[in-house]
Design an enzyme around this catalytic site. Sequence first.
Site, PDB file in Angstrom:
ATOM      1  N   ASP A 141      32.628  33.527  30.111  1.00 47.72           N
ATOM      2  CA  ASP A 141      33.502  34.696  30.272  1.00 47.72           C
ATOM      3  C   ASP A 141      33.156  35.740  29.215  1.00 47.72           C
ATOM      4  O   ASP A 141      33.231  35.455  28.025  1.00 47.72           O
ATOM      5  CB  ASP A 141      34.962  34.239  30.127  1.00 47.72           C
ATOM      6  CG  ASP A 141      35.952  35.299  30.547  1.00 47.72           C
ATOM      7  OD1 ASP A 141      35.546  36.457  30.779  1.00 47.72           O
ATOM      8  OD2 ASP A 141      37.150  34.975  30.637  1.00 47.72           O
TER       9      ASP A 141
ATOM     10  N   HIS B  30      35.634  37.401  42.130  1.00 48.88           N
ATOM     11  CA  HIS B  30      36.198  38.123  40.978  1.00 48.88           C
ATOM     12  C   HIS B  30      35.318  39.294  40.564  1.00 48.88           C
ATOM     13  O   HIS B  30      35.814  40.404  40.344  1.00 48.88           O
ATOM     14  CB  HIS B  30      36.373  37.133  39.821  1.00 48.88           C
ATOM     15  CG  HIS B  30      36.973  37.721  38.588  1.00 48.88           C
ATOM     16  ND1 HIS B  30      38.215  38.326  38.587  1.00 48.88           N
ATOM     17  CD2 HIS B  30      36.514  37.809  37.300  1.00 48.88           C
ATOM     18  CE1 HIS B  30      38.486  38.749  37.362  1.00 48.88           C
ATOM     19  NE2 HIS B  30      37.475  38.447  36.562  1.00 48.88           N
TER      20      HIS B  30
END
Length: 337
Positions: free
Chosen positions: A147, A220
């Site tokens: 991330d 996403h």
Amino acid sequence: MHVVTQQVIAPPARAGMFLVITVDEGAEDAAAALLTEISGLTRSVAFRVPDDGLNCVIGIGAHLWDRLYGEDTRPLHLHPFQEIRGAKHTAPATEGDLLVHLRCREMGPCFELARIIARRLVGIGQVVDEVHGFKFFDERDLLGFVDGTENPEGDAAVAAVTVGEEDPAYAGGSYVIVQKYLHDMTSWDALSVEEQERVIGRSKLDDIEMADDVKPANAHITLNVIEDDEGNQLQILRDNMPFGEVGDGTSGTYFIGYAADPGVTERMLRNMFIGDPPGTYDRILDFSVAHTGALFFTPSIDFLDDPHPVARDATPAPDPAPSDGSLRIGSLHRRTR
Ligand code: HEM
């Protein structure tokens, strides 16, 4: 003029704390005084751990800004976070007058500075949400994906987060949106790795982006790569951190996104929760529930140390309306209080 900014752009930290604080009615002067002390308090702890990179960023919510400095002095894009309600998932708006974002190589200095700030808060306000974040392996979140990879760097990061000429009175500031997400790990773990990769839009082990022709429309990253009318990518700076407790099975991601214009982050959120096109919402939300949501302005250090709010002339500017949809704000003059 050279403006000293808060250190919004920082290398990924190994430990972090996020404090959302409300300020009591009548405690405005004390809160304003506390804000002027923050950089000194940070130095008191940071100087003792010079190799740990302790970093404190303070954000001020719209309602508190009005109470401290007057509504007519609000930074251009400062407003309360608005709930975003999609057909299936909702991004709630929750309370918050101040945000304290602490980052460090170790948790100890974060905790020490947080404790000092909390002590100074007695009689001024309360910590209404507190999250202690840690760094997971390989910069991964608790869903197991790396991330932060596509965060802007260098000049691009500065441009993405720093208020400039569009609001000269508050140049050097930034806006920040935070959301606390809890993951449904049972449902997530029930997916195959291939299916999880289709949720994010990148491979899990080696963090490679999927080709556009195979990346799902509800992945996403499909929904979070956005452009302006000229085709330039609009970016924010994220510094998400995992948090959790094994006893009750809590696994979460604390989302924090800095931007020169919070409208960019809000557009990403609309894509995620409502969908682009509407209905094509972000599949990460089927496994991640947002429990909080708040928006803050992080002024420059110069402003924190010596606040100089600037009132806006309410009279609309004589020039034609800008084509970018921004507010028609008139001239600025220094507020005297
Ligand atoms: C990318 C996780 C919430 C904006 C990513 C990536 C992961 C991830 C794994 C791919 C690697 C990377 O480039 O960082 C999460 C998790 C979230 C979350 C676990 C919360 C549950 C959000 C929110 C926003 C957002 C709320 C915006 C409001 C972005 C952006 C990218 C990204 C802009 C980079 C897209 C690109 O340029 O490829 N996120 N994210 N994320 N996320 Fe999130």
